[in-house]
Design an enzyme around this catalytic site. Sequence first.
Site, mmCIF file in Angstrom:
data_model
loop_
_atom_site.group_PDB
_atom_site.id
_atom_site.type_symbol
_atom_site.label_atom_id
_atom_site.label_comp_id
_atom_site.label_asym_id
_atom_site.label_seq_id
_atom_site.Cartn_x
_atom_site.Cartn_y
_atom_site.Cartn_z
ATOM 1 N N VAL A 126 -1.954 0.053 2.974
ATOM 2 C CA VAL A 126 -0.759 0.896 3.042
ATOM 3 C C VAL A 126 0.257 0.257 3.991
ATOM 4 O O VAL A 126 -0.050 -0.033 5.150
ATOM 5 C CB VAL A 126 -1.118 2.322 3.512
ATOM 6 C CG1 VAL A 126 0.138 3.182 3.595
ATOM 7 C CG2 VAL A 126 -2.139 2.949 2.564
ATOM 8 N N LYS A 127 1.467 0.058 3.441
ATOM 9 C CA LYS A 127 2.511 -0.596 4.239
ATOM 10 C C LYS A 127 3.363 0.485 4.905
ATOM 11 O O LYS A 127 3.928 1.348 4.237
ATOM 12 C CB LYS A 127 3.363 -1.438 3.290
ATOM 13 C CG LYS A 127 3.993 -2.655 3.887
ATOM 14 C CD LYS A 127 4.591 -3.447 2.737
ATOM 15 C CE LYS A 127 5.401 -4.604 3.205
ATOM 16 N NZ LYS A 127 6.223 -5.123 2.104
ATOM 17 N N ILE A 128 3.436 0.392 6.225
ATOM 18 C CA ILE A 128 4.125 1.417 7.024
ATOM 19 C C ILE A 128 5.188 0.728 7.873
ATOM 20 O O ILE A 128 4.880 -0.246 8.574
ATOM 21 C CB ILE A 128 3.132 2.101 7.995
ATOM 22 C CG1 ILE A 128 1.894 2.619 7.254
ATOM 23 C CG2 ILE A 128 3.807 3.162 8.830
ATOM 24 C CD1 ILE A 128 1.925 4.041 6.837
ATOM 25 N N ALA A 163 1.129 -1.518 -0.516
ATOM 26 C CA ALA A 163 1.953 -0.494 -1.169
ATOM 27 C C ALA A 163 2.694 0.250 -0.077
ATOM 28 O O ALA A 163 2.068 0.787 0.845
ATOM 29 C CB ALA A 163 1.057 0.462 -1.945
#
Length: 224
Positions: A82-84, A56
């Site tokens: 978590v996509k950063i 996400a």
Amino acid sequence: MKIFMDTAAIDDIRTAARWGVLDGVTTNPTLFAKVGGSYDDVLREICAITPGPVSAEVVAADVDGMLREGRHFATLAPNIVVKIPMSEEGLEAIAKLKADGIKTNCTLIFSANQGLLAAKAGASLLSPFVGRLDDINEDGMIVVRELVAIVDTYDLDAEVLAASIRHPRHVTEAALAGAHIATLPIKVLTQMVHHPLTDSGIETFRHDWEAAQAGAKAKAKAKG
Ligand code: E4P
């Protein structure tokens, strides 16, 4: 090599799950915009049908914003990653989320050096974008190959996820380059299933079988 679906479309994810080939899912704001609704609800539904990680992506550009969005995503399901995006702020957010025990996928990687930094900051997934590099007349697969070699050489605790995959040949090349994961749109996954000789072979076998059945029936009828 693990196969992830690169989509937020539930039907496509269900298809891959039914085929027994779904290992995870990656989403991004563009993919989510195509399906609409509430990102949280879509993510919860995807997480429920996906056996592995579901990425996400945050949209904030500052560290505090990334942390706020990332910590919120992590409450939605245990398989959220978590996509950063790769940036100075992104590296800091990755390191802080790692300290919280939250897994991250560093996205928008276009060089092996960026991937090395993301791994050192604590990202568990490193996403080099193959297709977008090919689009600007570079060889995107070189970054996958280099990053896999670096991860292997230094035994880094990260997996290389070949992203921005545009056609079936990219998938074969990513597998040969040692990518741990490739994330695919449904179009590419479907293209991988088919081969003209497979499809015509199935048709010929069926035709020959039906002709033999009809012949046997006609023979039996003539006899008796
Ligand atoms: C996946 O994590 C990426 O967001 C995606 O593969 C990007 O693909 P694109 O370059 O086709 O938009």
